[in-house]
Design an enzyme around this catalytic site. Structure first.
Site, mmCIF file in Angstrom:
data_model
loop_
_atom_site.group_PDB
_atom_site.id
_atom_site.type_symbol
_atom_site.label_atom_id
_atom_site.label_comp_id
_atom_site.label_asym_id
_atom_site.label_seq_id
_atom_site.Cartn_x
_atom_site.Cartn_y
_atom_site.Cartn_z
ATOM 1 N N CYS A 150 -7.462 -18.422 -14.467
ATOM 2 C CA CYS A 150 -8.729 -17.828 -14.055
ATOM 3 C C CYS A 150 -9.842 -18.876 -14.007
ATOM 4 C CB CYS A 150 -9.115 -16.700 -15.018
ATOM 5 S SG CYS A 150 -10.779 -16.056 -14.774
ATOM 6 N N CYS A 161 -13.636 -1.444 10.901
ATOM 7 C CA CYS A 161 -13.057 -0.128 10.629
ATOM 8 C C CYS A 161 -11.662 -0.015 11.243
ATOM 9 C CB CYS A 161 -13.988 0.950 11.180
ATOM 10 S SG CYS A 161 -13.239 2.560 11.382
ATOM 11 N N CYS A 186 -11.352 2.896 13.947
ATOM 12 C CA CYS A 186 -12.368 2.962 15.000
ATOM 13 C C CYS A 186 -11.808 2.661 16.395
ATOM 14 C CB CYS A 186 -13.520 2.007 14.686
ATOM 15 S SG CYS A 186 -14.599 2.611 13.353
#
Length: 541
Positions: free
Chosen positions: A107, A445, A448
């Site tokens: 990390c 989207c 869409c």
């Protein structure tokens, strides 16, 4: 009227805030530990213990020269006790105070935090703190980490007699120390001499100093309460006026409180009543510089500031230097009322999210403003001058600014499906005498594209109907106060007689469903055209 951008702005700021909670800047330099003789001695003792006492502290590094900064940091990190599955629970339960860092080796944020955490451990030890500072590889020892309440990386927890307290401080060495001391019974540092005040001044960049004659009485008790509640600012106290004067030159009265910052407005007098709430309010509203430079380390504090009116200046570093005096002059007039924040264009992780909200590119100095009480955003559309900035601030303060809604340039062609932008929404939709079927979409989207194809077919088939308009708007680039859409795609039908209450169609509507809807809601003046359209639809469907 509710601002349609309030939810979007609130979500945006919440996202930024959540992302900033454990963010530590990789570019922030670690203090030069080579200059700290006490630390070098402590690290040498640690090394001697590891080598079985073969070499004393005084002989550390003998014949090899002074240890490098990297070596000192490495040893400092070893001062932090490493826990594992076999001893984590036992260490927490058997020690009164345990400050624990849960990390993962892979990390980046853990790697950035680890040196600061180690430095904090060393300094806490030098202060005589009884806190045991430890770390746990939460990936390797996942079961032990889960049992202790570590759910992400990095996580800092304080255990008091085995009871977990979630860390809520900052992520510099000093902020870790301040938070830990406040939560373990030392919320205030007592200064008894000028020398101790000088030493304190060198270590702290921002602090609150209180002067109390006998360290007693209701005013002093409220001061200590505030120091205990505040997790961020170090509080100091003294009963000697000359000692207080080392930190704050203009000390007056029997009881005094001041805030000291290392910036042009260095000294802030507390002029309120000595009540915990008023003291906390004073500190929270005065802790920032006149103009705050946004960084990874302070972003969470900026986004959560109680000062809800904020002005952001986006510029390159050289331009900011030239503007700094102007900005400070205006900021001084609105101190504690409006927060001024500078964002460097080159810090894309800070600048880009904000500029995206306005649909802007970092081409020149940009000034924006936010009223986070109602979620509105504003843009200075003129060049930055002192008078224009003061005009913006006055309007922001009194709520008279016109909210900014982003828009693409005016479209050059209408097309079969009319392109609507923010600037044409009134004329094309709300003020249009036609019935308007509006597709609201975004490029990202997933669903869409399919809906757009259906809308294009619908526009083609109903071409020629005299009072029907098929249109679409890209919601990622255009806004309007009366377009309140959060899910995409969205199909809205605005009846010619009443545009105030658009009808929402299901985004799963088929072409046949859309045709049926249009037939039901559109009354054409030319019945023959409608008939032709219906027949064409029947032939195809």
């Amino acid at each position: 009227m509710t601002n349609p951008n309030s939810k979007t702005l609130a979500l945006f700021l919440l996202l930024l805030f959540s992302q900033s909670l454990f963010l530590v800047s990789a570019s922030s330099r670690i203090p030069d530990l080579d200059d700290d003789d006490d630390l070098a001695e402590l690290l040498a003792i640690d090394e001697a213990e590891e080598n079985g006492g073969e070499r004393g502290a005084a002989g550390a590094g003998a014949g090899q020269g002074r240890p490098s900064e990297a070596d000192l940091l490495s040893r400092a990190q070893r001062i932090v006790r490493e826990l594992g599955s076999d001893n984590a629970r036992r260490v927490v339960e058997e020690n009164e105070l345990v400050l624990l860092l849960g990390y993962a080796p892979w990390c980046p944020r853990s790697a950035e935090l680890m040196p600061r955490f180690a430095e904090a451990a060393v300094e806490l030890g030098e202060m005589g703190s009884s806190v045991l500072v430890a770390k746990l590889d939460a990936e390797r020892y996942a079961k032990a980490a889960s049992a202790l309440g570590i759910k992400g990386f990095p996580t800092i927890l304080l255990f008091v007699n085995g009871t977990k307290l979630i860390y809520s401080g900052g992520f510099t060495k000093d902020e870790i120390i301040i938070w830990t001391r406040k939560k373990t019974g030392s919320p205030v540092i007592r200064l008894s001499s000028k020398d101790s005040a000088e030493e304190f001044l060198q270590k702290h960049h921002i602090f609150a100093i209180g002067l109390f004659e006998n360290y007693e009485g209701p005013e002093y008790e409220e001061f200590v309460k505030a120091a205990t509640t505040n997790n961020e600012i170090q509080f100091a106290e003294t009963n000697d006026r000359s000692t207080a004067a080392v930190l704050f030159p203009d000390v007056y009265g029997k009881s005094f409180l001041g805030l000291v910052k290392r910036e042009p407005e260095m000294f802030e007098n507390f002029e309120g009543t000595f009540k915990e709430e008023e003291i906390l309010h004073f500190v929270e509203y005065n802790k920032f510089p006149l103009v705050t430079v946004l960084t990874d380390l302070n972003s969470a504090k900026v986004y959560s500031s109680p000062i809800k009116l904020q002005v952001y200046i986006f510029a390159e570093a050289d331009d900011f230097k030239n503007l700094q005096s102007l900005l400070q002059e205006v900021a001084r007039k609105y101190k504690t009322k409006i927060m001024f924040v500078y964002v460097d264009f080159t810090e894309e992780n800070h600048a880009k999210p904000f500029l995206t909200l306005f649909g802007l590119e970092p081409e020149k100095t940009i000034v924006t403003a936010f009223d986070n009480r109602i979620g509105s955003k504003h843009l200075m559309e003129s060049d930055l001058t002192q008078s224009k900035l003061e005009e913006l601030c006055s309007g922001l303060l009194h709520g008279t600014l016109t909210p900014y809604f982003k828009s693409e340039p005016l479209p050059s062609e209408m097309g079969g499906v009319e392109k609507v932008v923010g600037k044409t929404f009134d004329a094309s939709v709300l003020d249009s005498p036609d019935n308007v079927l509006l597709e609201v979409y975004t490029p990202w989207c997933i669903d869409c594209e399919a809906t757009s194809k259906q809308v294009e077919k619908l526009a083609k088939h109903f071409k020629g109907v005299d009072n029907l308009k098929i249109a679409r708007i890209d919601a990622s680039l255009n806004e309007h106060p009366k377009l309140q859409v959060t899910n995409y795609p969205t199909l809205l039908f605005y009846p010619a007689g009443d545009k105030s209450k658009p009808i929402k169609l299901s985004k799963k509507s088929s072409l046949k469903d859309m045709v049926g809807f249009v037939k039901e809601h559109v009354r054409s003046k030319d019945a023959e055209v409608v008939s032709d359209v219906e027949q064409e639809q029947k032939d195809e469907l």
